[in-house]
Structure formats: structure tokens, C-alpha cells
Design an enzyme around this catalytic site. Structure first.
Site, mmCIF file in Angstrom:
data_model
loop_
_atom_site.group_PDB
_atom_site.id
_atom_site.type_symbol
_atom_site.label_atom_id
_atom_site.label_comp_id
_atom_site.label_asym_id
_atom_site.label_seq_id
_atom_site.Cartn_x
_atom_site.Cartn_y
_atom_site.Cartn_z
ATOM 1 N N GLU A 37 0.854 3.882 1.845
ATOM 2 C CA GLU A 37 1.328 4.314 3.167
ATOM 3 C C GLU A 37 2.515 3.478 3.637
ATOM 4 O OE1 GLU A 37 -1.772 3.462 2.236
ATOM 5 O OE2 GLU A 37 -3.244 4.085 3.734
ATOM 6 N N HIS A 47 0.843 -1.196 0.000
ATOM 7 C CA HIS A 47 0.000 0.000 0.000
ATOM 8 C C HIS A 47 0.886 1.257 0.000
ATOM 9 C CE1 HIS A 47 -4.069 -1.746 1.599
ATOM 10 N NE2 HIS A 47 -3.630 -2.369 0.526
ATOM 11 N N CYS A 61 -2.279 -0.487 7.465
ATOM 12 C CA CYS A 61 -1.527 0.776 7.422
ATOM 13 C C CYS A 61 -1.668 1.538 8.735
ATOM 14 C CB CYS A 61 -1.986 1.611 6.235
ATOM 15 S SG CYS A 61 -1.592 0.808 4.667
#
Lengths: 158, 158
Positions: A67, A65, A98
Site C-alpha cells: 500500500e 508494504h 498503511c
């Protein structure tokens, strides 16, 4: 007077909208790669020290992801694993993974764009670090429109 | 008869204890590097396809938990991001971040050793994928003792 006015103007440039635009640029990069368009940047003292966009398809990796990559890159830049005094700008509300990583990082601020009522950390009640302040809704419409555009395009291709 | 008996014996070797011992070996590697000793392996069809141990200090990266590395490595091995039909063995109950990553992976089974009542996903109520079954307590005492030994040693060094 003239100088003070100029410096005040400069100060104003670096607001949440300014940095969220950088995160949106990252989301656009994800879009161009056929990835769910989410982007993130991490900022300290008005300086972008890390960028990331979703790469789960490209890397075949659910952990990729935006992040997560930004957290790793920021820690690498700072030479330490804690992101105290840092702000994460991310176009979509962080998921459990995250938010869990952000918990460990002890980051000061999280600013997200669009809400994710289904898989986001707010409704799933992921625990944030007590030192972390989170707020949302910055350029939410832009972030949301980009996601909608992606899923419409994807539906039409299939 | 002889052959059937032998094959039955072989079958019995590959139980949860067998694979948790592999995860404990990984935890020992972490211990030797001065890392909080947590280890993990991912198994499919009685075969270990990924290993990982905590490297948060070595890599200066809060995301470098044993499970996260094992998830990435297993997806790499399988050539796809989903870990359906796989089992994760991990010496300590996963945290929010790792449980969140496991949610995305749609892994079939999670087997952990020791409980983490403070930062583990059970008490923090991290959502697992509906297809995931989790159980714990396999070689819990061994995993727990290793963690205790680490923190005692660390206290004595400081």
C-alpha cells in the site's frame, strides 16, 4: 440498442473483482520474490494509476508494504499528495502504518480482500479519514489461500 | 583520575537533549523548505545513524514524514530491517502511520519532543511493539515554538 447493450457490458467489467484481480497479480509477484504475498493497486475513473507489492525483505525496509508504494506512486502520477476520488484495492486488510498513511492521503475508498484480525487496522482501531469508506471480503479466499501457501512453503524450507 | 573525570564528562554529553537538538536541526531544515517543521534522528550506541525531516510537500507524498525516512535510512545503514537497540528522537509525537512503522521495526526507544494531542499516536491509541519504550517532553517547548512560528508565517503569507 445493440450499442447500449455493449456499453453496459463494458461498464460491468470494471467492478471490484476486476481490480482486486490486479492486486492479486501484484501479490503473486511478491510471492515469487519470497515476500509475504500482499499486493495493491490504486484506481481512479476505472484506470489503474499505481501498483505495488510487498518488498520488505528485498528492500530490508519495514515501510515497504504494498500500500505504501502504491500511495507514493499514485501521488506521483497525479502530481499531488491527496488521493481524493481514488480507490485502493489491497489483498489484505491494511495494518496501522498503511491505514495511517491512507488517513493522510484522504483516499475515497479502500477495498481489501482477506481480514487481518491480529495486525489489521480494524481490530487495532486505526483512525481513517472521515471521507474514506472501507469495505472488505473481495476475493478474500484467493488472497488468504496465497498467504497460507506462502507460510506453508516457508515452514517447509526452514 | 584526570582521565576518568574527562571520560565521565564525555559520557554525559550524549543525553536525550544532545540528540533531540540534532532532531531539531532537522526540523529547521524542513522549516526552511516550507515544510511542517518536524525532524528526526535514529541513534545506536550514542551514534547518529539516520536523519530525516518532513518532506511531504517537496515530494508530494503523505508518507514522507521525518520518522519514515529515518526508519528507512537506519535500516539501510544497519543492513537489516529491524531497529532493535536503536532510539528514535523526533521533535513531534509520531502519528499513526509512523507509530505503525515503528511497531514493525521493533525499535527499542522512542523519544519525542512536543505532544500531538489531535493526530498523535497516544490519543489515537496506536499499538507499539511490546519491546518499545516511549517517552516525551524532551525540548518540547523548542519543538512546539518552531511549529507555531511555521504556522504563523504560513497564515501571514496566505
Amino acid at each position: 440498442m445493440q450499442y447500449n447493450f455493449f456499453s453496459m457490458q463494458l461498464e460491468n467489467i470494471f467492478d471490484d473483482t476486476y481490480f482486486m484481480k490486479k492486486a492479486l497479480q501484484e501479490a503473486e509477484f511478491a510471492f515469487e520474490k519470497g515476500e509475504v504475498p500482499v499486493g495493491a493497486v490504486i484506481v481512479i475513473d476505472n484506470r489503474v494509476i499505481a501498483r505495488g507489492h510487498n518488498l520488505t525483505e528485498t528492500l530490508n525496509d519495514v515501510t515497504a508494504h504494498a500500500e505504501m508504494q502504491a500511495i507514493t506512486a499514485a501521488a506521483n502520477f497525479l502530481g499531488g499528495k491527496y488521493l481524493k476520488r481514488c480507490t485502493l484495492y489491497v489483498t489484505l486488510e491494511p495494518c496501522q502504518m498503511c491505514a495511517g498513511a491512507l488517513y493522510w492521503s484522504q483516499i475515497s475508498n479502500i477495498v481489501y480482500g482477506a481480514r487481518d484480525t491480529e495486525r489489521g487496522c480494524i481490530n487495532l482501531q486505526t483512525k481513517l479519514h472521515p471521507k474514506t469508506v472501507m469495505k472488505g471480503g473481495v476475493l478474500a479466499e484467493e488472497a488468504s489461500q496465497l498467504l497460507k501457501r506462502f507460510f506453508i512453503q516457508k515452514r517447509n524450507l526452514n
